[in-house]
Design an enzyme around this catalytic site. Structure first.
Site, mmCIF file in Angstrom:
data_model
loop_
_atom_site.group_PDB
_atom_site.id
_atom_site.type_symbol
_atom_site.label_atom_id
_atom_site.label_comp_id
_atom_site.label_asym_id
_atom_site.label_seq_id
_atom_site.Cartn_x
_atom_site.Cartn_y
_atom_site.Cartn_z
ATOM 1 N N GLU A 1 22.964 10.011 9.134
ATOM 2 C CA GLU A 1 21.543 10.168 9.472
ATOM 3 C C GLU A 1 21.313 10.903 10.801
ATOM 4 O O GLU A 1 20.439 11.763 10.891
ATOM 5 C CB GLU A 1 20.849 8.804 9.505
ATOM 6 C CG GLU A 1 19.336 8.877 9.610
ATOM 7 C CD GLU A 1 18.694 9.533 8.398
ATOM 8 O OE1 GLU A 1 18.499 10.760 8.450
ATOM 9 O OE2 GLU A 1 18.401 8.833 7.412
ATOM 10 N N ALA B 1 20.221 13.997 -1.089
ATOM 11 C CA ALA B 1 19.484 14.983 -0.299
ATOM 12 C C ALA B 1 20.084 15.091 1.108
ATOM 13 O O ALA B 1 20.200 16.187 1.663
ATOM 14 C CB ALA B 1 18.003 14.611 -0.223
ATOM 15 N N HIS B 2 20.477 13.938 1.666
ATOM 16 C CA HIS B 2 21.122 13.960 2.984
ATOM 17 C C HIS B 2 22.403 14.798 2.945
ATOM 18 O O HIS B 2 22.646 15.622 3.819
ATOM 19 C CB HIS B 2 21.458 12.534 3.441
ATOM 20 C CG HIS B 2 20.316 11.829 4.096
ATOM 21 N ND1 HIS B 2 19.203 11.423 3.396
ATOM 22 C CD2 HIS B 2 20.096 11.470 5.385
ATOM 23 C CE1 HIS B 2 18.361 10.832 4.240
ATOM 24 N NE2 HIS B 2 18.878 10.840 5.456
ATOM 25 N N GLN B 3 23.217 14.561 1.907
ATOM 26 C CA GLN B 3 24.479 15.292 1.793
ATOM 27 C C GLN B 3 24.229 16.788 1.635
ATOM 28 O O GLN B 3 24.894 17.614 2.249
ATOM 29 C CB GLN B 3 25.290 14.755 0.606
ATOM 30 C CG GLN B 3 25.868 13.375 0.872
ATOM 31 C CD GLN B 3 26.480 12.755 -0.377
ATOM 32 O OE1 GLN B 3 25.874 12.751 -1.440
ATOM 33 N NE2 GLN B 3 27.688 12.239 -0.241
ATOM 34 N N ARG C 1 17.110 10.557 0.004
ATOM 35 C CA ARG C 1 18.128 9.511 -0.120
ATOM 36 C C ARG C 1 19.509 10.146 0.036
ATOM 37 O O ARG C 1 19.622 11.261 0.533
ATOM 38 C CB ARG C 1 18.120 8.804 -1.474
ATOM 39 C CG ARG C 1 16.865 8.360 -2.049
ATOM 40 C CD ARG C 1 17.120 7.219 -3.031
ATOM 41 N NE ARG C 1 17.792 7.645 -4.257
ATOM 42 C CZ ARG C 1 18.018 6.831 -5.277
ATOM 43 N NH1 ARG C 1 17.662 5.575 -5.208
ATOM 44 N NH2 ARG C 1 18.617 7.263 -6.371
#
Lengths: 187, 284
Positions: free
Chosen positions: A89, A37-39, A34
């Site tokens: 993304e 984790a992406h950052q 989410r």
């Protein structure tokens, strides 16, 4: 509405063959990520990114999990709203070699372009279907960054069996089932 | 009166809301399933299968167990008013591990969410002159809550302006709030009251119309208008974008027209705990 039963990771040839409206039941490894984790993934040097994630389908999900006698038990694990990740993304997909996204509610034009380029797919899992999704997770293979990010935001590596129905909602040819994106691509 | 016993009531209240759906919501989803075809029908079939599975396994319907929200109505003759906040605190603490609930309360700036983080419940208090206590819980997920909107319209905007801003909110949200949604609208009051009215309306049963004919008509007109957008279940297209629209109203300043719009996902999770003056309780 053709129905496919596919193994993860889905090959580029198969990805190109799939069209919006197709239904997939997926078996094999997937991982969750989410916002946090992406950052984190974007800030890490490539060498520090767990190799085990590379090329696997990325599931937008913050699961409800509990530990029983040292073993992880996934109780509810439906998709989270994908659109929150639109701005970053495409970059995450590039960095992890991810081609297939699983989520709900759809993505915007930046991700749509990345899906065309890779080629890739955006698969919609029914929002709120948390228990059904949990039943299709047969094993928790690994959890990464649990202490740093917490239960819902950690990266969970799952083995899934016949995970679905997943609707091909955005395909590798620029088509989308979501009304707004559909208007954009036909104009 | 036994504090531990009533705390157990709070745990049951939360468990009921998290693992089962009110019958009116299930009936509306079944009706939508019958009327849809193709991908829309498949989404509703998956939703219904999940509701069934959650009830059988006593697990939370959705992994987003929501932000814990309580609408509390206290009779001023209820003998244990000073205990209520402690019951909710203790019940919620137990529910985190027994239901269980996902750690869902972060610091808004640091975003820190430790697994032992204590959830800060949102409490709305009302009073009446009776001797009982009624607590409604509405654990609300953020997918739908993020799509809420407040519009401070001009009085001249009237019903057309109200209709337009509800339509804009639902079409902008598209598939994000997990449609088919339930749309709660508060008209009047001040800015925060309009939103509170909209949120509280989510406790109404599906199909219950406003007592005033004009407003009841506006509710049914909006249901038709929003379902005609074609957004459909999960935004993947279809005839069912909303299961219901509810409007609540109260007087407002002559120069203003506040409209609070609160979208709720198809999983309109809520339950009610009733505590009587002798400390007996029941959960619906």
């Amino acid at each position: 509405m053709t129905e496919y039963h596919l193994k993860s990771p889905i090959s580029p040839e198969q990805i190109r063959r799939l069209k919006i409206g197709d239904i997939i039941y997926l078996t094999g490894k997937i991982f969750t990520a989410r916002d946090k984790a992406h950052q984190l993934i974007l800030t890490l040097p490539a060498a520090e990114i767990p190799a085990v994630l590379k090329g696997l389908p990325l599931y937008h999900c913050g699961p409800l999990v509990k530990q029983e006698r040292g073993k992880w038990l996934v109780l509810s694990a439906g998709p989270t709203t994908s659109r929150r990740l639109e701005m970053i993304e495409a970059e995450v997909m590039e960095k992890l070699g991810v081609s297939v996204l699983i989520g709900k509610g759809g993505m915007g034009p930046k991700t749509a372009a990345a899906l065309k380029r890779r080629p890739g797919l955006y698969l919609a899992y029914t929002g709120g279907a948390g228990v059904l999704a949990a039943e299709q997770i047969t094993d928790v293979l690994e959890v990464i960054w649990l202490r740093e990010l917490g239960m819902a935001d950690a990266v969970w590596l799952f083995d899934v069996l016949e995970c679905g129905p997943l609707v091909v909602a955005m395909d590798a040819h620029g088509a989308s089932l979501y009304p707004k994106e559909r208007m954009c691509t036909t104009e | 009166m036994d504090d531990h016993d009533i705390t157990r009531g709070i745990v049951e209240l939360i468990r009921t809301a998290e693992t089962t759906l009110p019958q009116d919501v299930i009936t509306a989803l079944k009706h939508a399933h019958t009327s849809e075809t193709g991908i829309a029908k498949l989404q509703l079939a998956t939703i219904l299968a999940n509701i069934d599975l959650a009830a059988k396994t006593h697990r939370p319907i959705c992994q987003d167990t929501g932000i814990q929200t309580f609408f509390i109505t206290v009779g001023t003759h209820f003998p244990y008013i000073s205990h209520i906040q402690q019951w909710i605190h203790d019940g919620l603490t137990q529910a985190i591990t027994t239901v269980p609930l996902r750690p869902n309360a972060v610091n808004p700036i640091t975003r820190k969410n430790g697994d032992d983080a204590h959830p800060s419940p949102i409490l709305y208090w009302d009073f009446n002159t009776g001797d009982t206590l009624q607590i409604h819980t509405l654990p609300k997920g953020s997918g739908s809550e993020n799509m809420s909107a407040l519009k401070m319209l001009d009085p001249c905007d009237g019903i057309d302006g109200i209709t337009q801003c509800i339509l804009d909110t639902v079409t902008t949200a598209a598939g994000r709030p997990c449609p088919p949604t339930i749309v709660g609208v508060g008209i009047g009051g001040d800015a925060p009251t309009a939103l509170k009215l909209g949120k509280k309306s989510l406790l109404r049963p599906i199909g219950s119309r406003h007592a005033e004919k004009t407003i009841a008509r506006l509710e049914t007109d909006l249901i038709t208008l929003l379902n005609d957008t074609g957004i459909g279940p999960m935004g993947l297209g279809g005839k069912t974008t909303v299961l219901d629209v509810r409007i609540e109203m109260m007087p407002c300043h002559p120069a203003g027209l506040p409209v609070g719009i609160v979208l709720q996902c198809w999983a309109n999770r809520h339950a009610e705990l009733l505590v009587t003056a002798d400390g007996s309780w029941e959960v619906h």
